[in-house]
Design a protein around this motif. Structure first.
Motif, PDB file in Angstrom:
ATOM      1  N   ASP A  20      46.040  41.549  40.360  1.00 14.47           N
ATOM      2  CA  ASP A  20      47.419  41.702  40.771  1.00 14.47           C
ATOM      3  C   ASP A  20      47.743  40.653  41.834  1.00 14.47           C
ATOM      4  O   ASP A  20      47.252  40.714  42.956  1.00 14.47           O
ATOM      5  N   SER A  79      42.285  47.572  36.987  1.00 14.19           N
ATOM      6  CA  SER A  79      42.865  47.232  38.273  1.00 14.19           C
ATOM      7  C   SER A  79      42.007  47.849  39.368  1.00 14.19           C
ATOM      8  O   SER A  79      41.382  48.888  39.172  1.00 14.19           O
ATOM      9  N   SER A  95      41.420  40.674  42.759  1.00 17.34           N
ATOM     10  CA  SER A  95      42.171  41.588  41.896  1.00 17.34           C
ATOM     11  C   SER A  95      43.073  40.783  40.987  1.00 17.34           C
ATOM     12  O   SER A  95      43.415  39.643  41.291  1.00 17.34           O
ATOM     13  N   SER A 102      40.935  37.471  37.653  1.00 14.39           N
ATOM     14  CA  SER A 102      41.213  37.844  39.040  1.00 14.39           C
ATOM     15  C   SER A 102      41.003  36.663  39.991  1.00 14.39           C
ATOM     16  O   SER A 102      41.681  36.562  41.011  1.00 14.39           O
TER      17      SER A 102
END
Lengths: 332, 283, 324
Positions: A272, C258, A270, C214
């Motif tokens: 994040d 996301s 991901s 990512s």
């Protein structure tokens, strides 16, 4: 819950390829081996819905896509468009079928014949399907469509050859060309996996527009889970030719039930950097689908498998809403 | 238009063989057109000087045993050679492209039959077949050209079949099918135009072979007696080779030069067309 | 901690008959010992060119200027022999396609022995095997792999073998050039995790070259964002991804969906890469930038400090600093 307009009904599609083991003659009674690329897939899709199909390479998702547009014929099973069998439409009026069902390919650099200009390429389907009165009107249509798709100046683009354009531009042209036919069912087979990240969004948003504004059903085939979650209303997870989990995008991603789906999502990187992740690892890589079974196809790699899992293929477990998973380890 | 010329000019500059071939062909074509102006004698005229040495009585390259001017015969012979080359290669090219394209594109049983036929034709000793047919149907130049054409198509077909086999897996072919184009449309609009270039290069090289075959037939006395051809000149000159070398030698040299020109052209085309050297649209 | 690699004003220019393509321009950055740096960029950003130049594996007709100090030596000016000494021993690389790097007709054992003996000709078979077993275990492969041929293994296994081979001589710097790009999600996730795991025991510095933000987010500490051959932004992954300073980084982030968080509309960056064979006077990103001003098109923005470890090449950040 399944009472809405069943626009597309995929019914028990199977595609087996004979396994080439180098033998020409087989002993009598010897079981012939088959590569079961797609092994009994049933799905329904509504108008305006985007269905994401995810899975690793070799899980049969692309084969399914090619069967849906009939670049290949299924071994058995059928697809119903608005209640009409595609077998029947194809027999009676193949042109109508082609008009109604379109595909966006993975490789935009190879989607157009290298020897023609974009204008020639775009005019062909228009002419073939008798859209527009004459060439002048068709050229006008192409220009309008290109401008609307953000390809400016349209005249310049029309005079170019495919190799002079970028991947993003080519993929947009490919979608525009399909849109001319106003299809009701669109298959997008990894449409952005060969494109740069910064131009992916426009292709994705174009597909979403297509579903919402033209009320088309879209099958979005991808290995990119985050992207599939972004674009899809529902998601089907495939493993070795079978659907192992199906549900709304949020349910499948946020609350995955099948161990394979969970492993898939936990391994998905991901952007994040603070995200908490469940660490699930599954051994090995997907085996080739040569006569798998008799138990659950995923059992050999599954971290939850019991002896029962190896004996017979599990039943489908319906969870909340349309969400279901095919695993015997899920508590009801 | 100017862009096209620039492109051609750049391509020619980049490949010496192609350049040589193109210049050679232009010279040959000039000779074909201007032969009557370039020659001082009528090649069909049986003159009084037989077997005159080069330079004698205005015969720059001498005369043959019938008193015909060798230089004039050579220049007129270009017409025969080029005609044989072009017509027989055209026949061989068209047959090869169609048959190979059909087999490769449709695949399955069609392909099985086509590739067996190709294999049979590749195995047949072509030259003896040609001799057989000529001796059966008579040795006029039309028969020679047709026979050369229908015995050499198999290598073109093999090339085209391989092209079609790989092209039909390409996305743009699949995409054309998905857009509803029929098989025949796909074959003629996508498979043939995209796969034909290697065949063109091969056909050009095949022209050199056709010229040689015609010369060999003539040398064996199976050529068209009513036509001036280099092979026939060698045939006629061979009896006098010890005393009057010029009759056979000059026509032999002419054959060698022409064959080299065609070979260079074909090879050059192959370089230019080969995807390894050019920057096509593929990534 | 001192810097193990310091790159200063690196320019790489490909020269062919008619054009000079400036694939990397004035790239400067450094990486500390034991750190991990991700270099992200799209196709044509020069990220792979940069790596090839550092390893001196670039094509012949390439012009390289600048300096790259590694362990006190300038990688760009040392002799070929010295460079050969360094490769494998001190810096190793893992490429995208391991199957192309391994010979199909030899067992893995033979290939590992050959590579090992290039630098230690006297090593015995047992010694090498012992080391190889250690490494195979490190990358989660069973010992039997040692006796296999490349075609008997899957893509993920081969990639792991390639990683093991790169670690043979305890290199100080490891470069992964799109090493997990061709793999499936699950395999990629596993290998990335294994890389992190093995770094707990090994003291290596890692550079990860990838187009996938990512991958950097999960495995790197620092990130360098490249566009059209130039460094756009540099800094800690956490800072850059949570608060990108450069409009290009911002754009990249907006075009990444996301996995679990909110689902905002994806935005793409309009326009396309500039022609790298032409000289660009201003910021290379200006033609596609929403914030571009006249100044951006005229003058190149300098690398400006944006936070303790962060830098960005953008006039917006220069303004920031002055405003403080």
């Amino acid at each position: 819950m399944e009472n809405k307009t069943e626009f597309i009904k995929i019914q028990d599609i199977q595609k087996f390829y004979p396994y080439k083991d180098g033998k020409i003659f087989h002993k009598r009674g010897e079981e012939r081996k088959f590569v079961k690329a797609v092994d009994g897939v049933s799905l329904t899709i509504e108008r305006g819905e985007i269905l994401g199909v995810i899975g690793e390479s070799g899980c049969g998702k692309s084969t399914l896509g090619r069967i849906l547009v009939r670049l290949e014929a299924p071994t058995s099973g059928d697809v119903f468009l608005d209640g009409v069998s595609t077998e029947r439409i194809l027999r009676q009026d193949p042109k109508q079928f082609r008009r109604n069902v379109q595909i966006i390919f993975q490789n935009p650099f190879d989607t157009f014949t290298p020897r023609d200009t974009i204008q020639k390429i775009l005019l062909r389907p228009l002419k073939h399907h008798n859209i527009g009165r004459d060439t002048a009107e068709r050229v006008e249509m192409c220009k309008t469509a290109l401008e609307a798709g953000g390809l400016r100046p349209a005249e310049d683009i029309l005079s170019r050859y495919p190799h002079e354009l970028s991947g993003g531009q080519l993929q947009r042209i490919s979608i525009i060309r399909s849109m001319f036919l106003k299809p009701g069912f669109i298959i997008a087979d990894e449409p952005v996996s060969m494109l740069d990240v910064s131009v992916r969004a426009e292709i994705i948003n174009m597909l979403i527009d297509l579903a919402r504004n033209q009320n088309a059903a879209v099958v979005f085939i991808s290995h990119d889970i985050a992207l599939t979650r972004y674009i899809s209303d529902r998601i089907a997870v495939m493993y070795l030719g079978r659907i192992v989990e199906y549900g709304t995008a949020d349910e499948v991603i946020q609350n995955p039930q099948h161990p394979y789906t969970r492993a898939l999502i936990s391994n998905c990187a991901s952007i994040d950097p603070f995200e908490e992740r469940e660490e699930l690892s599954i051994g090995g890589e997907p085996p080739t689908p040569v006569n798998p079974g008799p138990g659950c196809y995923f059992a050999p790699r599954c971290y939850m498998a019991t002896e029962a899992c190896f004996k017979s293929y599990p039943q489908r477990r319906d969870l909340s809403g349309c969400h279901y998973a095919v695993c015997s380890r899920i508590e009801k | 238009m100017k862009k096209l010329w620039n492109k051609i000019w750049n391509t020619l500059r980049s490949d010496g063989q192609l350049c040589f071939g193109v210049v050679g062909i232009l010279v040959l074509l000039f000779v074909v057109v201007a032969a009557p102006v370039l020659t001082s004698h009528d090649p069909y005229f049986y003159g009084p000087d037989s077997l005159a040495a080069p330079g004698v009585n205005g015969h720059l390259l001498g005369t043959n045993h019938m008193g015909q001017d060798v230089l004039s015969m050579l220049l007129y012979g270009v017409r025969t050679s080029l005609m044989v080359a072009v017509v027989s290669s055209l026949i061989s090219g068209v047959l090869g492209v169609l048959i190979g394209g059909l087999g490769g594109y449709f695949g399955g049983k069609v392909d099985l039959v086509v590739s067996e036929i190709i294999n049979i034709f590749l195995m047949i000793p072509t030259f003896f077949l040609i001799m057989l047919i000529i001796s059966l149907f008579g040795s006029n130049i039309k028969n020679v050209m047709i026979v050369i054409g229908i015995t050499t198509w198999s290598s073109n077909a093999k090339l085209m079949r391989a092209q079609a086999l790989s092209l039909r897996e390409r996305t743009f072919v699949k995409s054309a099918i998905a857009l509803g184009e029929t098989r025949v449309q796909v074959l003629f609009k996508y498979i043939l135009p995209n796969g034909i270039f290697p065949v063109i290069a091969n056909t050009t090289r095949g022209m050199a072979g056709a010229i040689l075959t015609e010369a060999s037939l003539s040398f064996l006395g199976l050529g068209d007696p009513n036509i001036i051809s280099w092979g026939q000149m060698i045939y006629q000159g061979k009896e006098y080779i010890t005393s009057s070398w010029w009759v056979s030698t000059f026509s032999g040299v002419a054959i060698i030069i022409t064959v080299i020109i065609f070979y260079m052209l074909g090879d050059g085309l192959n370089h230019v067309i080969n995807p390894k050297y050019s920057q096509g649209g593929k990534k | 901690m001192g810097a193990i690699l310091t790159v200063k004003d690196l320019n790489v220019t490909y020269i062919n008959k008619t054009r000079r393509v400036m694939a990397v321009r004035r790239a400067s950055f450094s990486i500390d010992k034991g750190d991990s740096l991700g270099i992200v960029g799209e196709s044509g950003s020069g990220k792979s060119t940069l790596a090839m130049a550092l390893l001196r594996l670039h094509p012949k007709s390439t012009e390289i200027t600048g300096e790259a100090l590694f362990d006190g030596k300038d990688l760009l000016s040392i002799s070929e022999a010295e460079m050969n000494e360094l490769r494998w021993m001190k810096l190793a690389v893992v490429f995208q396609k391991a199957m192309n790097a391994l010979s199909p007709v030899h067992r893995i054992s033979t290939q590992i022995e050959d590579i090992y003996r290039v630098h230690c000709p006297s090593a015995s078979g047992e010694e090498i095997q012992e080391r190889a077993m250690e490494l195979l275990k490190l990358v989660n492969l069973p010992p039997r792999v040692y006796r296999l041929y490349p075609h008997e293994m899957s893509g993920g296994m081969l990639q792991r073998v390639a990683i093991a081979i790169s670690l043979l001589h305890h290199p100080q710097l490891l470069i992964f050039d799109e090493a997990t790009t061709a793999l499936d999600v699950v395999t990629q996730g596993q290998i990335l995790r294994e890389i992190l795991e093995m770094e707990k025991t090994l003291e290596t510095t890692r550079i990860m070259i990838t187009h996938d933000m990512s991958v950097v987010a999960t495995t790197c500490n620092k990130v360098a964002v490249m566009y059209a051959g130039e460094l756009m932004e540099f800094g800690m992954v956490k800072d850059v991804l949570t608060r990108p300073r450069h409009p290009y980084t911002q754009g990249l982030q907006d075009s990444f969906p996301s996995l679990k968080g909110e689902n905002p509309k994806l935005l793409s960056i309009p326009g396309f890469l500039p022609d790298l064979s032409k000289d660009i006077p201003g910021c290379v990103f200006a033609p596609r930038c929403a914030h571009a001003t006249e100044r951006c098109r005229r003058e190149k923005p300098p690398m400006t400090k944006t936070s303790e470890a962060g830098q960005a090449a953008c006039w917006l950040c220069v303004g920031d600093e002055n405003g403080k």
